[in-house]
Scaffold this active site. Structure first.
Site, short mmCIF file in Angstrom:
data_model
loop_
_atom_site.label_atom_id
_atom_site.label_comp_id
_atom_site.label_asym_id
_atom_site.label_seq_id
_atom_site.Cartn_x
_atom_site.Cartn_y
_atom_site.Cartn_z
N PHE A 149 -6.96 104.64 77.96
CA PHE A 149 -8.20 103.88 77.88
C PHE A 149 -8.27 102.98 76.66
O PHE A 149 -9.02 102.01 76.66
CB PHE A 149 -9.41 104.83 77.87
N LYS A 173 -1.30 102.71 87.36
CA LYS A 173 -2.47 103.58 87.40
C LYS A 173 -3.14 103.50 86.03
O LYS A 173 -2.75 104.15 85.09
CB LYS A 173 -2.05 105.03 87.71
N GLU A 176 -9.24 105.53 84.20
CA GLU A 176 -10.46 105.43 84.99
C GLU A 176 -11.68 105.11 84.14
O GLU A 176 -12.74 104.76 84.66
CB GLU A 176 -10.70 106.74 85.75
N SER A 226 -1.87 111.01 75.41
CA SER A 226 -1.83 112.13 74.48
C SER A 226 -0.54 112.92 74.62
O SER A 226 0.13 112.86 75.66
CB SER A 226 -3.03 113.06 74.73
N CYS A 281 -3.39 104.90 68.77
CA CYS A 281 -2.32 105.85 68.46
C CYS A 281 -1.58 105.46 67.19
O CYS A 281 -0.85 106.26 66.63
CB CYS A 281 -1.34 105.96 69.63
#
Length: 497
Positions: A149, A173, A176, A226, A281
């Site tokens: 995200f 993908k 969401e 993650s 990150c």
């Protein structure tokens, strides 16, 4: 309410699962959209579309691919403000930060535009009498990307432009939580002339992810997210015979030596720790103050932190926006709440932040923790929010050991005026990306991004030369064209004479 759907075979496809996830505006805390979750059949349809498209796209000329990518680059440039607005509306980051994200993604599109140079093969002539050997790289087929995200446009652009430039077709993908940017990227790719099925987007959750990892027609999977999920992605993808690159989490350290310019170091610590609300990150989450620099450095960081302007990302006055969800904000705040009880000094506490007119938004102020024990949760765990921990070290040797003992090895930085110390650090530190007086050393597009240890699962980094290697497979061709005068039978063992 608007529903974000799938993009399959060059057109929108409505979801049929009946399952949806809310998409919030983090600045207001209100749900403004919903995203349809894909069924297994819808994932299969996207893969089937990509597989059919590969038959012609994989054999298309480099000239055709790069012509489309150049047009795509033009469209992205023309729509960069629009894409940034989508990012700000769903992720919450300030508009200038969102524009920077689009710009860094464009770097990889530009690299893909020059793919003809990167895909040049090698030729050795006359390795034996009238024998030549050539090495070439060819596409894999259908490949997939699963993206986070925090960079809903940039990270997908780290993947699919190179993949399709190399001749593959792609199934993406996205997260969401902020799906609109990726959907818009696919729309613009089709507008640029990308053939149907070359780039597909399926929205979803674990159902979609697991089907991508299991699908027999997907050859490789790229992932950024993650560490626990990166481990899962690697194990499940390898189990099903796929090539995988999975980039995990981080705990990035910034080492400040006594000779450093402390005002400059404090400025950079603020930028690197609190930019994008710490949801990077590559954010600096730990400052290691060496020798007697600690008190002065902490004072300078605290002074700057207290003056940061926090507000909605579409307000030009805002320097930092909200976090992505209410749940994530509360989790980040819990690290600050428990810090003192675990031995840290809470110098700046941002957990009580409220933005006038946006009281229901997912806002959290910046926090600064000093003298953080290495046993504290705020040091041991990836927080992924606007919390900066300061630890103290007496010597360079103690500091480098502290950094190298971390389970993560994504990025790190040293601040010093001493060239010898900087050179020693860049060779001794156990991390994949190193900055010297640069707090967030994200490589430019023609170098590769990736860490060490629990920050990377798989052997190839993302984009750059590693990315091209990941999305292609090598082939060696040995040829011999006998001279017309050659002939006769010889049953002896071939030699290099």
């Amino acid at each position: 309410m608007k529903t974000i759907t799938h993009w399959i075979d060059g057109k929108p496809v409505e979801g049929t699962s009946g399952r949806f996830s809310p998409v919030y505006n983090p600045a207001t805390g209100t749900q403004e959209k919903q995203v349809a979750f894909a069924t297994v059949d819808e994932v299969d349809a996207a893969v089937a579309s990509a597989k059919a498209a590969f038959e012609s796209w994989g054999e298309s000329s480099l000239a055709k691919r790069t012509a489309i990518l150049f047009k795509y680059r033009e469209l992205l440039d023309a729509h960069r403000d629009e894409i940034a607005e989508l990012i700000t509306a769903e992720h919450g980051k300030v508009h200038s930060d969102a524009l920077g994200e689009v710009a860094r993604g464009l770097e990889i599109v530009e690299l893909a535009c020059g793919i003809s140079v990167q895909l040049k093969g090698e030729l050795s002539t006359q390795v034996s009498t009238r024998v030549d050997v050539a090495s070439i790289r060819q596409p894999l087929g259908v490949v997939a990307g699963i993206t986070p995200f925090n960079f809903p446009a940039m990270v997908p652009m780290w993947m699919f432009p190179l993949a399709i430039a190399c001749g593959n077709t792609f199934v993406l993908k996205p997260s969401e939580k902020d799906p609109s940017a990726s959907y818009r990227l696919a729309e613009l790719a089709t507008e640029a002339g990308l053939p149907e099925g070359v780039l597909n987007v399926v929205q979803g959750d674990k159902v979609a992810v697991d089907r991508l990892l299991e699908h027999p027609d997907i050859e490789a999977v790229s992932f950024v997210g993650s560490t626990p999920i990166a481990k899962y992605i690697q194990l499940k993808a390898v189990e099903h015979g796929k090539r995988v690159q999975a980039l995990g989490g981080a705990k990035n350290h910034m080492l400040v030596l006594p000779d450093a310019d402390l005002d400059f170091a404090a400025d950079q610590a603020i930028n690197a720790a609190y930019g994008s609300a710490g949801e990077r990150c590559m954010a600096v989450s730990v400052v290691v103050a060496v020798g007697d620099t600690g008190d002065e450095l902490v004072g300078k960081i605290a002074e700057r932190a207290k003056n940061l302007r926090i507000g909605p990302g579409n307000d030009p006055a805002s320097e930092m926006g909200p976090l992505i969800t209410r749940e994530h904000r509360d989790k980040v705040a819990s690290y600050v709440a428990s810090a003192a009880g675990q031995g840290a000094e809470v110098v700046v506490d941002g957990t009580g932040c409220s933005v006038e007119g946006h009281e229901d938004g997912f806002f959290l102020g910046v926090s600064l923790l000093d003298r953080v024990p290495l046993t504290a949760d705020a040091y041991r765990e990836e927080i992924f929010g606007p919390v900066l921990a300061v630890v103290r070290a007496e010597t360079y040797e103690e500091a480098i050991k502290l950094i190298n003992d971390s389970r993560w090895g994504n990025g790190t930085a040293i601040f010093t005026r001493d060239g010898g110390a900087a050179r020693r650090f860049q060779l001794e530190v156990k991390a994949g990306m190193v900055g010297v007086n640069v707090p967030i050393p994200v490589p430019v597009g023609y170098h590769s991004f990736g860490g060490w240890k629990d920050s990377l699962f798989g052997d190839l980094h993302i984009y750059g030369n590693d990315g091209i290697a990941f999305y292609t497979q090598g082939k060696v061709i040995t040829t011999r064209w006998p001279d017309p005068s050659d002939g006769g039978i010889n049953l002896g063992f071939p030699s290099n004479s």
